[in-house]
Design a protein around this motif. Structure first.
Motif: not given
Lengths: 235, 235
Positions: B78-79, B81, B114, B118
């Motif tokens: 996903g987003d 980085p 994810n 995170q």
């Protein structure tokens, strides 16, 4: 070189696929390199495993390779000089073109003999702890292949950076420094016996900056104008 | 995180010993981490394997860790980085002191979710081939631990090099440039409307060289003497 563990052989085939290595060569394997354990570990490296060529001695295995790097654990390598991966692998990469190059790894239990190490042009050792330096074979392969890839990306980056402006030519730089020295002697900033040492400091500064042609032109323009200012007011 | 293969768990324990990692923590292992297969792979890492603490969730496992880096395969993150190991690991090392830091690796089959990624402050991905990026778990651990050690040695080298002379202070450099600009305006080398742009070039050159205090003093001495030469002959 004489791998004994099918798990290792299969893992190495997978690693070859992970890092774009085109061929796996086995010298006198002490196991069946395509048994079920090896195949299970190879996963998507199975084609490399199945196509792996076997050789009866190391010299034959690397006969067509123009650059050869061998890996060594840390003990009793005698006078053979060891390099870090980041020292030796860029050298291996610089040969990549149509000519094959080789990375050689030893047996699980004894590594490579000193005679075998001496067949390679360079020998590397990993940054493992001195209290327990010996990695499992396939883990050593993982480290070296990743480091090879990192060095490759680093070289590409360096090549891009070296596309930065060329520094001034030695002739242009020397002409400027001579011109500046003459002016500075004239105004009494330099004395004959200190001129060389002081100008060497200026030269060191400009060398460190990798001074560019247009910068030298700018500096030379300053000298010209300062000389004009001094002479015009004098006359 | 939820390792399923005892070969992997044992291999990781060995790698911890190979690279001086002090503790292995397991979150909800899906195998017996001390069965015979794991013990066989651990070799001299057996103590780390036996002392490995188990946790029921990742948050508990890293609760006391001040910096956490997670490892990620390349797909569907996903987003979030991704950084290369050589970008993120020096940051992890800068925290090393009395405070623990953590490297987190995911499941063999699915990696980290994810949400789990995170929980880490930085996420790394390895330099593997885009056509088959996914390494076996323990081989990913080998690569990251070796890279951590390489970065550590590189930092030590950089620290030694940064014991090189300090550059001139911004105040000293600015005072010199102002002084030089005044003189160059006076002799007509600079014009009011070009002064700033041309002096910015000189500033860029000196910045690139990391100009030293005694070099700025030398350059300032030149300006002083040139000014004297112009004024004395004028009067």
């Amino acid at each position: 070189m004489e791998p004994a563990g099918p798990l290792n052989v299969g893992s190495v085939a997978r690693l070859c696929a992970n890092f774009g290595v085109q061929e796996l060569r086995l010298v006198s394997p002490r196991c069946d390199p395509t048994n079920s354990e090896a195949r299970r570990m190879a996963v998507h490296g199975i084609a490399l495993l199945e196509q792996a060529k076997e050789f009866s001695c190391l010299l034959d295995a690397v006969a067509d390779c123009h650059r050869v790097v061998a890996s060594c654990g840390r003990s009793d390598h005698g006078d053979i000089p060891l390099q870090s991966p980041e020292q030796a692998l860029p050298w291996l990469l610089n040969s990549i073109g149509s000519e094959p190059v080789a990375l050689v790894f030893g047996r699980e239990d004894r590594g490579l003999t000193n005679n075998e190490l001496q067949l390679a042009q360079r020998v590397i050792t990993l940054h493992s702890s001195s209290s327990y330096p010996s990695l499992n074979l396939s883990h050593a392969v993982a480290v070296v292949l990743h480091e090879l890839q990192r060095c490759k990306l680093q070289q590409q980056l360096n090549n891009e950076q070296s596309a930065s402006p060329d520094p001034a030519s030695p002739r242009q730089l020397d002409a400027y420094l001579t011109d500046a020295q003459t002016l500075l002697l004239e105004v009494g900033f330099l004395l004959e016996h200190t001129a060389q040492a002081r100008m060497a400091k200026v030269r060191g500064l400009l060398q460190r900056a990798a001074v560019r042609p247009q910068e030298v032109a700018l500096l030379r323009g300053m000298v010209r104008q300062l000389r004009w200012a001094i002479h015009s007011r004098h006359s």
